[in-house]
Design an enzyme around this catalytic site. Structure first.
Site, PDB file in Angstrom:
ATOM      1  N   HIS A 133      -5.116   6.469  -5.989  1.00 11.38           N
ATOM      2  CA  HIS A 133      -5.705   6.845  -4.695  1.00 11.38           C
ATOM      3  C   HIS A 133      -5.904   8.265  -4.732  1.00 11.38           C
ATOM      4  CE1 HIS A 133      -3.687   3.321  -1.979  1.00 11.38           C
ATOM      5  NE2 HIS A 133      -4.496   2.782  -3.123  1.00 11.38           N
ATOM      6  N   TRP A 176       5.313   7.115  -1.820  1.00  7.51           N
ATOM      7  CA  TRP A 176       6.382   7.650  -1.214  1.00  7.51           C
ATOM      8  C   TRP A 176       7.872   7.828  -1.689  1.00  7.51           C
ATOM      9  CZ3 TRP A 176       4.437  10.098   2.900  1.00  7.51           C
ATOM     10  CH2 TRP A 176       3.563   9.250   3.377  1.00  7.51           C
ATOM     11  N   ASN A 227       0.874  -1.312  -0.070  1.00  5.56           N
ATOM     12  CA  ASN A 227      -0.080  -0.010   0.006  1.00  5.56           C
ATOM     13  C   ASN A 227       0.919   1.305   0.063  1.00  5.56           C
ATOM     14  OD1 ASN A 227      -2.669   1.437   0.581  1.00  5.56           O
ATOM     15  ND2 ASN A 227      -1.242   2.395   2.058  1.00  5.56           N
ATOM     16  N   GLU A 228       0.769   2.128  -1.070  1.00  8.87           N
ATOM     17  CA  GLU A 228       1.394   3.480  -1.215  1.00  8.87           C
ATOM     18  C   GLU A 228       2.909   3.643  -1.165  1.00  8.87           C
ATOM     19  OE1 GLU A 228      -0.987   5.804   1.378  1.00  8.87           O
ATOM     20  OE2 GLU A 228      -2.675   5.853   0.041  1.00  8.87           O
ATOM     21  N   LEU A 229       3.549   2.440  -0.836  1.00 15.58           N
ATOM     22  CA  LEU A 229       5.185   2.693  -1.179  1.00 15.58           C
ATOM     23  C   LEU A 229       5.672   3.550  -2.242  1.00 15.58           C
ATOM     24  CD1 LEU A 229       4.998   0.471   1.191  1.00 15.58           C
ATOM     25  CD2 LEU A 229       7.150  -0.305   0.493  1.00 15.58           C
TER      26      LEU A 229
END
Length: 828
Positions: free
Chosen positions: A494, A431, A426-428
Site C-alpha cells: 500500500h 499495525w 486489510n492492513e493489520l
C-alpha cells in the site's frame, strides 16, 4: 416439494418506547425507514449526520404477521432463512424466543415447525444497539483501533458488523440495524440439497466439471441427483447419479469448452449448472442453479530477477491487474440497487479495469455484484471483513463465529468465475509492524494474529475452495522480514507516501512494487454534488463547517490545497477549485500507473484507492456518490488502455523517453507519432517510429531530443504530444511537459464545436481548438451526462470526436444551449 414464502411486509418501532410503528423496507435498514417516515432528516445533507446519532444508541423491533397454511406445515421441514441480520438480533415467533444472532455476515437457517401454527403468526426481531455493545466490550478491554474521524467510537472489532458503520476517513458514522438481506420461510418434504460444489479440471482443449452434492434427508428411500450444464439456452451435457448416505459426485466433460477471460483479454461465456434432487419415483424434491465460467485463475509467485513475482494468471496467461478498491456503495443499504451496482461496475470496465478489490472494512457484497463481475470480466480480490484494528482472537466464541462466517461466505462465492483471491484482512500487519517500531499504543501480538489469519482462514479456504489462492493480509511481505510492508521484492504494498507523506507525484517513479493494491489521492466532487449537501454559497466554501464535515481525512482539504499550490495557479473561484482538484487527483494516479506499467515485467498490478463513494463527500473516489465520473475515472480510460503510449521527461538531458505498454495477448504492429509544439500551437518538431507491441509487455520506443526546442522557446512553452496508431486508428494519446501547469504559458482558447444528435439521449461532438487546450472538460447545465472521453488535452490541427449519453432526452437545440466547455486555462 419445496415451498418458499418471502417475508417482505414489516414494521419497525423503537423498543420500549411509545413511538408508533412505521412501515419498514425489507431488505433495508432502520435509518431509511425512519427517514421515510419523516422521523429523521437525510443524514447526508449538511451536518444532519450529527442529529441522527441517537438512532444507533437505541434498540429497534421489526415485526410482521404472516399466514401459513396447513400444506406448508405438513412438510417435513419448515425453516426460517435469514440471509442477513444487522447485527445483534433476538428472533421471536408468536412471543417465543427462537434464536439470538450476533453476526451481520452470517446466513442463518432455523427450524420453526414447533413455533408456527396454521393461520396468522407474528415474527418479531429485536435489534440491540451495536454501539452500546461495543462500548461495553471496550470498557472491559481496549483493543487498538485507529480513529478515522472525530465522531468514531472505539470497540468496533468486538462485533462482526460492517466496520465502516462506525466511521472511516471517507464515510459517515451511521451505526445501522435491520434485516439487510432477504428473509423467508422454506418448507421441504423428504429431502433437500444441503450443499454442493463445482470443481474444474482443465487439460489442453478440454474441461471437466466435478460436481459434489450433499443432501439432507428425513425419510428413508433412495435419492438421486441430476446435473445439466447449459450454455446460451442449450444443454451441452448432463448426468445423473444415485446418492449414497446423502452424498454423490458427478463427472461432466464439457464438449468444445468456451473459456472465460478477464475484461480486455477475451469473452466471458457463462454456463448455467442446474441440479435437481429427486426421489425414487422421479419427483423433484429440491433444485438449485449456479452460473460458472470455465477458467483457471491463479496467483503466480515465482522467483525472478527482483525477488518473487506477484501476478495473476488466467487460463495460463499472466496479466497486469488494472483496477480500483471498492467500498460499500451506500451506508444506507436500502438505497443500493442492482442498477446502481451495474452502473458502477460497467464504469470500471469502461475505464479499462479488469480487477476490483472488495475492501475488508465493509461487507461481503450482494450476489448480484458477483454475478455482474462474472458477466463483465472483473476479477475480484476478496478481503475477509477485517480492517485496520486488533481483533479478539483469544475469545473462543469470536473465533467460532468468524469460522462459520467464513464458511458461509466461501461456500456462497466459490463458484464465481470472477473470484481471484481470498485475502485475510486489510492492513493489520502494518499495525503490528508499527508496534515493532516502538509506537506507544497496544497492538495485536503476532501469536494472536496468526491464530486467525495464518491458520483458521487459510485452512477454511483450502477445505472449501482449494482452487482459489489465499493471502493473509494486504499488504503482506511473504519473504524476509514480515514487518516490512513496503517490500519491493515480493508481495503487495500500500503506497501512501504521496498523500499521507506529502511526497511529490514524481516520487511514484522511484518505487517498483511487485503489486500495488492501494494508493490514492483525494479530490472534491463536482459542483452539483457539493450542492446536494452544501446548500448555500457560504456552505460551499471549502473552509465551511459543512464542507469540512464532508471531508473525513484529517489532512484532507489542507493536503488538496497544498498540492494545488504546487501544481496550479490559484483558481479564480470555488467552482474552478473543485474541478482543478479532480484534474490534480487524476494526475497523481497517472504518474503512478504509467510508471508501473512502463515496468510491468516487474510490477504486475495497480489497484488505486478508490472507485466509489458511500455518501456525497470529498474523497479518493474516481466516481462520486451520484455516479458522476470525476476526472480520474476518465483519465483511467487512457492510463489503463490495453495499448498505452506514455513518456517520461528528463529535464537534465532535455529529452522525453517514450514507452508503449501492452496488455494484449497478441503482438500488434503500431506507429508511434510525436510532436513538439509551443503553448501557442506552433509546431516545432515531429517524428514517428514503427514498432511491434509485444503481448503483455512494456518497452521503450524512442527518446525525443528537445534541446533545440528548449533553447529557442524554453521549457515553460513546450508541449510534447504522443500518439499511438494502429493502421489509421488512434488508440492511445498522451501529453508530456517539463514544467507543472502553473508555470506553463498557456493561451486563451477558442473552441469550434459541432453537435449532432444520433438517437434518443445520444449526441456526438466534433471539436477543434485554435490553441493547445489542456484537460478540456464538457458538461451540461443542470443535467448529468456520460462522455466517451473528458478531461483530455487537445492540440490544434486535430479534429476530436466525442460521444455523449445524456440523462434525459433533449432536442439538439436544448443540448447545445446547455453545453459548456472549459479547460484549466479558464480556471485562473
Amino acid at each position: 416439494m419445496k415451498t418458499v414464502l418471502d417475508l417482505c411486509n414489516w414494521t419497525v418501532r423503537e423498543s420500549g418506547a411509545d413511538s408508533p410503528a412505521v412501515k419498514a423496507t425489507v431488505p433495508g435498514c432502520v435509518h431509511h425507514d425512519l427517514q421515510e417516515a419523516g422521523l429523521i432528516p437525510d443524514p447526508y445533507l449538511g451536518e444532519n449526520e450529527l442529529q441522527v446519532q441517537w438512532v444507533g444508541e437505541r434498540d429497534w423491533i421489526y415485526e410482521t404477521t404472516i399466514v401459513v397454511d396447513q400444506a406448508m406445515l405438513q412438510q417435513d421441514r419448515l425453516l426460517l432463512v435469514c440471509e442477513g441480520l444487522d447485527t445483534l438480533a433476538r428472533i421471536s415467533i408468536n412471543g417465543r424466543t427462537l434464536a439470538e444472532t450476533d453476526n451481520m455476515f452470517r446466513q442463518y437457517s432455523f427450524e420453526v415447525k414447533d413455533f408456527i401454527h396454521c393461520g396468522a403468526n407474528t415474527i418479531a426481531i429485536h435489534f440491540s444497539s451495536a454501539r452500546a455493545y461495543t462500548r461495553e466490550k471496550e470498557a472491559l478491554r481496549h483493543l487498538d483501533t485507529p480513529k478515522c474521524c472525530p465522531h468514531e467510537d472505539y470497540g468496533r472489532p468486538y462485533i462482526r458488523k460492517e466496520q465502516c458503520n462506525f466511521g472511516w476517513d471517507w464515510g459517515p458514522v451511521l451505526v445501522t440495524c435491520g434485516i439487510w438481506r432477504a428473509i423467508r420461510l422454506e418448507s421441504y418434504a423428504i429431502a433437500r440439497i444441503d450443499s454442493w460444489q463445482i470443481q474444474q479440471k482443465h487439460e489442453p482443449d478440454a474441461v471437466t466439471l466435478l460436481v459434489a452434492i450433499e443432501a439432507e434427508s428425513w425419510k428413508t428411500g433412495p435419492l438421486s441427483a441430476s446435473v445439466q450444464v447449459i450454455l446460451d439456452g442449450h444443454a451441452v451435457t448432463e448426468s445423473r447419479a444415485l446418492l449414497v448416505a446423502g452424498k454423490g459426485e458427478l463427472t461432466l466433460p464439457i464438449p468444445n469448452p468456451q473459456l472465460w477471460w478477464p475484461a480486455g483479454r477475451g469473452r466471458q461465456p457463462l454456463y448455467s449448472v442446474e441440479i435437481a434432487l429427486s426421489d425414487e419415483q422421479g419427483n423433484v424434491l429440491d433444485h438449485a442453479s449456479r452460473r460458472i465460467g470455465l477458467r483457471t485463475l491463479e496467483l503466480i509467485r515465482e522467483k525472478d530477477a527482483w525477488g518473487e513475482s506477484f501476478t495473476f494468471s488466467c487460463n495460463g496467461q499472466s496479466f497486469f491487474s488494472k483496477g480500483a478498491n471498492w467500498i460499500p456503495t451506500d451506508q444506507i443499504k436500502t438505497r443500493i440497487t442492482d442498477e446502481r451496482l451495474r452502473d458502477l461496475l460497467q464504469s470500471a470496465v469502461d475505464g479499462n479495469m479488469n480487477m476490483i478489490r472488495v475492501w475488508g472494512g465493509g461487507y461481503y457484497e450482494y450476489d448480484s455484484f458477483y454475478d455482474l463481475c462474472d458477466e463483465l470480466g472483473l476479477c475480484i480480490w476478496q478481503d475477509f471483513m477485517f480492517a485496520c484494528s486488533s481483533y479478539p482472537t483469544d475469545d473462543p466464541h469470536f473465533m467460532d463465529n468468524v469460522a462459520q462466517e467464513a464458511v458461509d461466505q466461501i461456500k456462497r462465492l466459490r463458484h464465481h468465475a470472477c473470484l481471484a483471491l481470498w485475502c485475510g484482512n486489510n492492513e493489520l500487519e502494518m499495525w503490528i509492524a508499527r508496534k515493532n517500531q516502538n509506537h506507544n499504543w497496544p497492538l495485536m501480538p503476532w501469536p494472536e494474529y496468526e491464530k486467525l489469519f495464518d491458520r483458521l482462514l487459510p485452512d477454511l479456504v483450502q477445505k472449501h475452495d482449494p482452487a482459489t489462492a489465499y493471502w493473509p493480509c494486504s499488504p503482506h511481505s511473504p519473504l524476509g522480514n514480515r514487518d516490512n510492508h513496503d517490500n519491493q521484492e515480493c508481495g503487495d504494498v500500500h503506497s501512501w507516501a504521496v498523500w499521507h507523506g506529502r511526497q511529490p507525484f514524481e516520487w511514484y517513479r522511484t518505487i517498483f512494487p511487485r503489486f500495488c493494491s492501494e494508493f490514492g489521492f483525494q479530490s472534491f466532487p463536482e459542483p452539483r454534488t457539493v450542492a446536494s449537501y452544501a446548500q448555500s454559497k457560504d456552505e460551499a466554501n471549502i473552509t465551511s463547517a459543512v464542507m469540512e464535515h464532508h471531508q473525513r481525512s484529517q489532512i484532507g482539504n489542507v493536503a488538496i490545497m497544498q498540492y494545488m499550490a504546487m501544481w496550479f495557479p490559484m483558481p479564480a473561484d470555488s467552482e474552478s477549485l473543485l474541478w482543478l482538484s479532480q484534474i490534480q487527483q487524476g494526475l497523481a494516479i497517472k504518474y503512478a500507473v504509467e510508471h508501473w506499467r512502463q515496468n510491468m515485467e516487474r510490477c504486475r498490478g495497480a489497484l488505486y484507492w478508490q472507485l466509489n463513494d458511500c455518501w456525497p463527500v470529498a474523497s479518493w473516489a474516481s466516481i462520486d456518490y451520484y455516479h458522476r465520473w470525476k476526472a480520474l475515472q476518465y483519465m483511467s480510460k487512457r492510463f489503463f488502455a490495453p495499448l498505452m503510449i506514455s513518456g517520461v521527461e528528463d529535464p537534465q538531458k532535455q529529452e522525453v523517453r517514450v514507452y508503449y505498454s501492452s496488455d494484449l495477448a497478441v503482438s500488434c504492429p503500431c506507429t508511434c507519432r510525436w510532436r513538439i509544439t509551443s503553448t501557442d500551437g506552433q509546431l516545432l518538431d515531429s517524428g514517428s517510429d514503427e514498432l511491434v507491441a509485444k503481448p503483455d509487455r512494456a518497452e521503450a520506443v524512442t527518446s525525443i531530443n528537445c534541446q533545440k526546442a528548449i533553447a529557442t522557446h524554453g521549457m515553460r512553452r513546450l508541449l510534447i504530444w504522443l500518439e499511438l496508431w494502429q493502421a489509421e486508428q488512434l488508440i492511445s494519446h498522451n501529453l508530456v511537459t517539463f514544467v507543472k501547469p502553473k508555470h506553463m504559458q498557456l493561451q486563451e482558447v477558442k473552441y469550434e464545436v459541432t453537435s449532432t444528435k444520433q438517437e434518443a439521449n445520444r449526441f456526438t461532438l466534433q471539436v477543434k481548438v485554435d490553441k493547445p487546450a489542456l484537460w478540456v472538460w464538457f458538461g451540461l447545465d443542470a443535467m448529468d451526462a456520460r462522455w466517451s472521453d473528458n478531461f483530455a488535452c487537445l492540440c490544434p490541427g486535430r479534429n476530436y470526436h466525442f460521444d455523449v449519453r445524456t440523462q434525459q432526452d433533449l432536442t439538439l437545440e436544448s443540448f447545445e444551449s446547455r453545453l459548456r466547455v472549459k479547460s484549466i486555462r479558464d480556471c485562473y
